[in-house]
Design a protein around this motif. Structure first.
Motif, short mmCIF file in Angstrom:
data_model
loop_
_atom_site.label_atom_id
_atom_site.label_comp_id
_atom_site.label_asym_id
_atom_site.label_seq_id
_atom_site.Cartn_x
_atom_site.Cartn_y
_atom_site.Cartn_z
N ARG A 70 -37.72 3.64 32.60
CA ARG A 70 -36.85 4.24 31.14
C ARG A 70 -37.44 3.96 29.90
O ARG A 70 -36.99 4.54 29.05
CB ARG A 70 -35.42 4.50 31.12
CG ARG A 70 -35.02 5.85 30.73
CD ARG A 70 -33.19 5.63 30.92
NE ARG A 70 -32.81 6.35 29.90
CZ ARG A 70 -31.60 6.43 29.32
NH1 ARG A 70 -30.55 5.72 30.35
NH2 ARG A 70 -30.93 6.89 28.20
N ARG A 73 -40.46 3.99 29.09
CA ARG A 73 -40.96 5.65 28.29
C ARG A 73 -40.73 5.68 26.82
O ARG A 73 -40.94 6.54 26.50
CB ARG A 73 -40.77 6.41 29.64
CG ARG A 73 -40.58 8.10 29.22
CD ARG A 73 -40.04 8.86 29.79
NE ARG A 73 -38.80 9.03 30.04
CZ ARG A 73 -38.20 8.67 30.98
NH1 ARG A 73 -38.63 7.74 32.07
NH2 ARG A 73 -36.62 8.47 30.84
N ILE A 74 -39.39 5.58 26.47
CA ILE A 74 -39.01 5.66 25.64
C ILE A 74 -39.33 4.83 24.26
O ILE A 74 -39.75 5.44 23.71
CB ILE A 74 -37.33 5.56 25.49
CG1 ILE A 74 -36.65 5.99 26.85
CG2 ILE A 74 -36.60 5.29 24.51
CD1 ILE A 74 -35.03 4.92 27.08
N MET A 113 -27.81 2.11 27.99
CA MET A 113 -28.35 2.79 28.99
C MET A 113 -27.89 3.89 29.37
O MET A 113 -27.69 4.80 29.77
CB MET A 113 -29.52 1.89 29.38
CG MET A 113 -30.52 1.30 28.85
SD MET A 113 -32.47 0.79 29.79
CE MET A 113 -33.28 2.13 29.62
N THR A 117 -28.45 8.60 25.71
CA THR A 117 -29.48 9.40 26.06
C THR A 117 -31.01 8.91 25.83
O THR A 117 -30.33 7.78 24.26
CB THR A 117 -29.79 11.12 24.89
OG1 THR A 117 -29.97 10.80 23.84
CG2 THR A 117 -28.36 11.57 25.26
N ASP A 118 -31.95 8.89 25.81
CA ASP A 118 -33.01 8.36 24.79
C ASP A 118 -33.01 8.61 23.42
O ASP A 118 -33.22 7.31 23.40
CB ASP A 118 -34.46 8.81 25.38
CG ASP A 118 -34.55 8.46 28.02
OD1 ASP A 118 -33.65 8.30 27.62
OD2 ASP A 118 -35.80 9.61 27.52
N ASN A 119 -32.94 9.60 23.38
CA ASN A 119 -32.68 8.87 21.60
C ASN A 119 -32.09 8.40 20.54
O ASN A 119 -32.36 7.75 19.87
CB ASN A 119 -32.73 10.94 20.95
CG ASN A 119 -34.57 11.49 21.01
OD1 ASN A 119 -35.36 10.88 21.64
ND2 ASN A 119 -34.31 12.47 20.81
#
Length: 251
Positions: A70, A73-74, A113, A117-119
């Motif tokens: 994850r 990816r971010i 994490m 969220t990702d952002n």
């Protein structure tokens, strides 16, 4: 140059008597000189040693771990930030925490994490990287050396030998956890993160919502470690929201 030569002469002249009788004081003098002359490259080297030490002391998520996948990816677009190569890893620790060091190492904790969220994670990492870009982490390392020098002097006066070595000065405790940034530095790191998010096409509101989540965390079981000296999270979130409105990025 004259000052440096004089310091070198004084230190070498004192080596025989001081090192034999007061090794803690000699270490203090050497640490004090090191903190005054420390270059960016040396700070990066010490930072790298600190991170290597921390990586060996904490459970690091493996390459096939879902948390690592994850994070990769971010950050896939951000392996280099403002000319600094960044290396990212996840600590499988439940604490809500993250940090960046002067060599470009970013460590994100599992606990952070789990709630972001990702952002929002990008916004927080942008803030931590901002401290590196603004040389706050370099200055923190210098302060760590200076604090060690003081402690060695005190130890030598009490008849004890100073316990801190140069490798210990590069430790996580003295450098990352033991350092704190001023409110001005924190605000500037927030601004860096805001610009980072805006420049790369992410919603700057993720920075605001990350602060709001951290505010809720601090209202529970204590303030997360990396927020212990930060300005109030709610105020920071509102500052981001106000700026976004002025920039036409939110209503």
């Amino acid at each position: 140059m004259k000052t440096i030569k004089m310091l070198f002469f004084l230190l070498t002249g004192l080596t025989v008597t001081v090192q034999a009788q007061q090794p803690g004081l000699m270490q203090a003098l050497m640490d004090g000189l090191s903190s005054a002359l420390l270059t960016d490259a040396q700070v990066a080297q010490l930072s790298r040693q600190a991170v290597q030490q921390m990586d060996s002391q904490n459970p690091v998520a493996g390459p096939n771990d879902p948390y690592t996948q994850r994070l990769n990816r971010i950050v896939r677009r951000h392996k280099t930030v403002s000319g600094i190569p960044i290396n990212y890893k996840v600590y499988m620790v439940k604490d809500v925490n993250a940090f960046a060091t002067a060599d470009g190492s970013v460590r994100v904790f599992k606990g952070l994490m789990d709630v972001m969220t990702d952002n929002e994670l990008l916004a927080i990492m942008g803030h931590e990287i901002g401290h590196v870009i603004n040389h706050d982490t370099r200055d923190a390392m210098k302060k760590a050396l200076q604090r060690s020098a003081v402690r060695n002097v005190l130890a030598s006066r009490s008849g004890a030998v100073g316990k801190l070595s140069r490798s210990e000065l590069a430790s996580f405790a003295d450098y990352v956890v033991g350092s704190s940034f001023s409110r001005k530095q924190e605000t500037e790191a927030d601004d860096y993160s805001y610009q980072f998010m805006k420049k790369n096409g992410y919603s700057v509101m993720a920075l605001a919502t990350s602060f709001e989540k951290l505010a809720k965390q601090s209202g529970g079981a204590g303030v997360p470690t990396f927020l212990s000296t930060h300005p109030d999270s709610k105020a920071r979130a509102q500052r981001v929201r106000d700026r976004a409105k002025r920039d036409g990025l939110s209503r």
